[in-house]
Design a protein around this motif. Structure first.
Motif, PDB file in Angstrom:
ATOM      1  N   ARG A 155       0.833  -1.208   0.000  1.00 27.98           N
ATOM      2  CA  ARG A 155       0.000   0.000   0.000  1.00 27.98           C
ATOM      3  C   ARG A 155       0.865   1.254   0.000  1.00 27.98           C
ATOM      4  O   ARG A 155       0.547   2.242  -0.661  1.00 27.98           O
ATOM      5  CB  ARG A 155      -0.911   0.012   1.227  1.00 27.98           C
ATOM      6  CG  ARG A 155      -2.046  -0.988   1.107  1.00 27.98           C
ATOM      7  CD  ARG A 155      -2.560  -1.390   2.471  1.00 27.98           C
ATOM      8  NE  ARG A 155      -3.366  -2.590   2.370  1.00 27.98           N
ATOM      9  CZ  ARG A 155      -4.687  -2.575   2.244  1.00 27.98           C
ATOM     10  NH1 ARG A 155      -5.319  -1.434   2.233  1.00 27.98           N
ATOM     11  NH2 ARG A 155      -5.345  -3.697   2.133  1.00 27.98           N
ATOM     12  N   GLU A 180      -9.108  -3.962  -4.302  1.00 27.38           N
ATOM     13  CA  GLU A 180      -8.739  -2.633  -3.847  1.00 27.38           C
ATOM     14  C   GLU A 180      -8.056  -1.839  -4.956  1.00 27.38           C
ATOM     15  O   GLU A 180      -8.338  -0.663  -5.152  1.00 27.38           O
ATOM     16  CB  GLU A 180      -7.800  -2.756  -2.651  1.00 27.38           C
ATOM     17  CG  GLU A 180      -7.717  -1.483  -1.891  1.00 27.38           C
ATOM     18  CD  GLU A 180      -7.699  -1.719  -0.408  1.00 27.38           C
ATOM     19  OE1 GLU A 180      -7.343  -0.798   0.309  1.00 27.38           O
ATOM     20  OE2 GLU A 180      -8.023  -2.844   0.027  1.00 27.38           O
ATOM     21  N   LYS A 206     -10.531  -0.596  -7.316  1.00 29.04           N
ATOM     22  CA  LYS A 206     -11.279   0.502  -6.696  1.00 29.04           C
ATOM     23  C   LYS A 206     -10.456   1.797  -6.757  1.00 29.04           C
ATOM     24  O   LYS A 206     -10.960   2.854  -7.124  1.00 29.04           O
ATOM     25  CB  LYS A 206     -11.566   0.130  -5.228  1.00 29.04           C
ATOM     26  CG  LYS A 206     -12.702   0.911  -4.612  1.00 29.04           C
ATOM     27  CD  LYS A 206     -12.836   0.614  -3.122  1.00 29.04           C
ATOM     28  CE  LYS A 206     -12.061   1.614  -2.323  1.00 29.04           C
ATOM     29  NZ  LYS A 206     -11.819   1.224  -0.937  1.00 29.04           N
TER      30      LYS A 206
END
Lengths: 283, 347
Positions: B142, B176, B179
């Motif tokens: 991330r 994710e 998204k």
């Protein structure tokens, strides 16, 4: 497990005989007066107090000073060399590192004698100057000669340490820096240099410590009058016969080295805080 | 949609070996494009050429119609999420993400604001002071995404970013990533060898093998209408059969004629035929188009994977109904389940 543990025992005996007992003897000598025998032992602090005479303190400061200069010169010369080597092809790297380490295989004494023939009044440099019609320069028996000898002897250690740190640097970090808009100089400043500092620190340890205590190089290149702390200790044992005082100086030196090691280690850990080293601890 | 990136005849040679053999490819704005292929097919090299880390031997790259072939990496409006994240180990999360902004000499307030926004986007609020080496793989991932996106690039390159994560985390991150891509609205170019990952996330898949593009299309196109044997084999499981076209809508294989929906081939042209295992139904021997004996039946979770031995070949069949091995059965499939492909190297 226990059988493996038993294998350690001969080693511990070895350590005891060759490391612990001599150390204890030095401590014993440092705290006693001359002329002890098995029955009468006279403890004293005089050996240490004697050292805090201005003459000896001057020698100590000079030693620290020369060692410091040597270390700084080694960093300034060693870093670019290590950097260039680490950025060549793998095969070239191996070859160049071999060339750098070859002088380490040769005895310090021999290498230092070689410098005498280069630096002396009618040595190579001065005969060359004479041919050009220039006045000779006195180089032997100066701080310059001693520092040069030390730099020459200890530089490979510095290069080796910095090179190792640079070589294990993940190339993708450089790509990442590039990707995020950093040019070559910025990548060096913000990524490569900070991550190679651990190599510089261990290089400092490997250069500074032997420079402080060496006595061969100052003796040969500095001459008989040239006194560094290593020569002082040597003199006490060999020429003067003051083993007690010599031991005390050795202990003081050991303390100074211990303290300086503590600080370099601490600095290293602060710098690479939670970096590679701590990662291992937390893993 | 506007074309953002154009590769023109990209050739790359490494030590006399051709890694890319003339790639022509257009990538649009706001697209999620996946370069899919087995390891060593050249997909990562193509990505690294676009990122500016490797120079192509031949060919040109255009970015918004401007040639960027010789623009160094640090001047390209492209950011990369590297395979092993390549986070700076001597910096904390905040400084890692802020790196690009610091280089651009943005003001402290703006940096603070942008980094915080990114931390929220990737779900790492409160992590700014942590050292990156103390984070888990998923968290490092991330940070790497945030570090790239904070620079507001027009294109984000992702080089097998989920390869080091475990299966569950990988699935989470797939969603994710998709998204995030929709949220920031930029082009993602994603490299992977995992066909499932490609099918899940992509708007467009580019299948590459041996340095050549095999097929470009939507996930549905690629799966349902593979262009050749390689694509059919690489994407999902398949039964690949050699045969030939009798005429339009008529194909012959295993000494039988079948109706199909394909046309436009030469009469008697040799072709490869693919039938997906889930498109084959197990029926009674009389009802089947081919007869066979079930050799094995393995439970795979949702379905059984069966191997059915027929006169000419073994078929793989996926079905939710259990049939015991050794039983004689018939195989049935519809004309639209038969996909006829050009032979490799002839299209």
């Amino acid at each position: 497990m226990s059988t493996f543990r038993n294998l350690v025992k001969p080693y511990m005996l070895w350590m005891g005989i060759f490391i612990i007992i001599p150390m204890l003897l030095i401590v014993f000598y440092a705290f006693t007066t001359k002329g002890n025998d098995v029955i009468t032992v006279k403890f004293t602090m005089d050996n240490f107090l004697k050292f805090f005479d201005s003459v000896y303190i001057k020698v100590l400061l000079k030693s620290l000073n020369i060692a410091l200069i040597t270390t700084i010169v080694c960093i300034i010369l060693g870093y670019p060399v290590a950097y260039i080597i680490a950025n060549t092809k793998q095969k070239t790297q191996t070859l160049l590192m071999l060339l750098i380490t070859i002088p380490m295989w040769i005895n310090t004494l021999v290498k230092t004698y070689a410098w005498i023939s280069v630096l002396s009044d009618n040595g190579i440099v001065n005969s060359f100057l004479a041919k050009l019609g220039l006045a000779p320069i006195t180089m032997m028996y100066t701080d310059f000669a001693v520092t040069l000898g030390m730099v020459y002897n200890f530089l490979p250690f510095m290069i080796l340490e910095i090179y190792t740190a640079l070589a294990k640097l993940d190339r993708s970090l450089i790509d990442a820096g590039n990707d995020l808009g950093a040019n070559k100089l910025q990548i060096f400043q913000k990524i490569v240099f900070p991550l190679s500092l651990s190599g510089v620190i261990s290089g400092i340890t490997l250069v500074f410590l032997p420079s402080v205590s060496t006595f061969v190089i100052p003796k040969l290149l500095g001459g008989g009058q040239y006194m560094l702390i290593g020569n002082l200790i040597e003199n006490q044992f060999i020429t003067v016969g003051e083993w007690n005082f010599g031991s005390a100086i050795s202990l003081i030196m050991a303390c100074i080295i211990l303290i300086s090691m503590y600080f370099t280690r601490k600095f290293d850990q602060d710098k690479s805080e939670n970096g590679n080293k701590k990662e291992v601890k937390h893993a | 949609m506007r074309t953002l990136i154009k590769f023109e005849n990209i050739v790359k040679e490494f030590d006399g070996q051709l890694v890319l053999k003339g790639i022509n490819l257009e990538i649009n704005e706001n697209e999620f494009v996946t370069l899919l292929g087995p390891s060593g097919c050249g997909k990562t090299t193509l990505l690294r050429i676009l990122g500016g880390f490797v120079d192509q031997t031949e060919g040109k790259i255009f970015f918004e119609d401007i040639e960027i072939s010789n623009v160094p990496a640090y001047k390209r409006e492209i950011n990369t999420v590297f395979q092993k994240y390549a986070l700076f180990p001597h910096m904390n999360v905040f400084d890692n993400i802020a790196f690009g902004l610091h280089i651009k000499k943005q003001s402290k307030d703006i940096i603070q604001q942008k980094v915080n926004k990114m931390l929220r986007l990737v779900g790492l609020d409160g992590f700014e002071d942590k050292m990156v080496t103390l984070l888990s793989g998923g968290q490092q991932q991330r940070v790497a995404i945030a570090r790239a996106l904070v620079n507001e690039p027009m294109v984000l390159l992702l080089d097998e970013p989920l390869g080091a994560l475990d299966l569950k985390l990988r699935k989470e991150m797939q969603h994710e990533l998709k998204k995030i891509q929709k949220e920031v609205g930029i082009t993602f170019i994603y490299v992977t060898h995992d066909q499932e990952e490609a099918l899940t996330m992509s708007d467009k898949i580019v299948v590459i093998n041996n340095g050549e593009i095999q097929q470009i299309g939507t996930p549905i196109d690629i799966y349902n209408e593979p262009e050749n044997r390689f694509v059919a084999d690489f994407i999902g499981e398949s039964n690949i059969i050699e045969g030939f076209m009798i005429e339009d809508y008529q194909v012959m294989f295993d000494d039988k004629k079948f109706e199909c929906v394909d046309y436009g081939f030469d009469d008697k042209e040799s072709v490869d035929i693919v039938i997906r295992p889930e498109d084959i139904d197990i029926v009674t021997p009389e009802m089947g188009m081919l007869k066979g004996i079930i050799r094995s039946s393995i439970f795979k979770g949702v379905h059984y994977e069966m191997s059915v031995e027929t006169e000419y070949r073994d078929f793989i069949v996926h079905t939710t109904d259990y049939t015991e091995p050794g039983k004689e059965v018939g195989l049935h499939f519809f004309p639209e389940d038969i996909h006829v492909m050009y032979k490799m190297g002839t299209y």
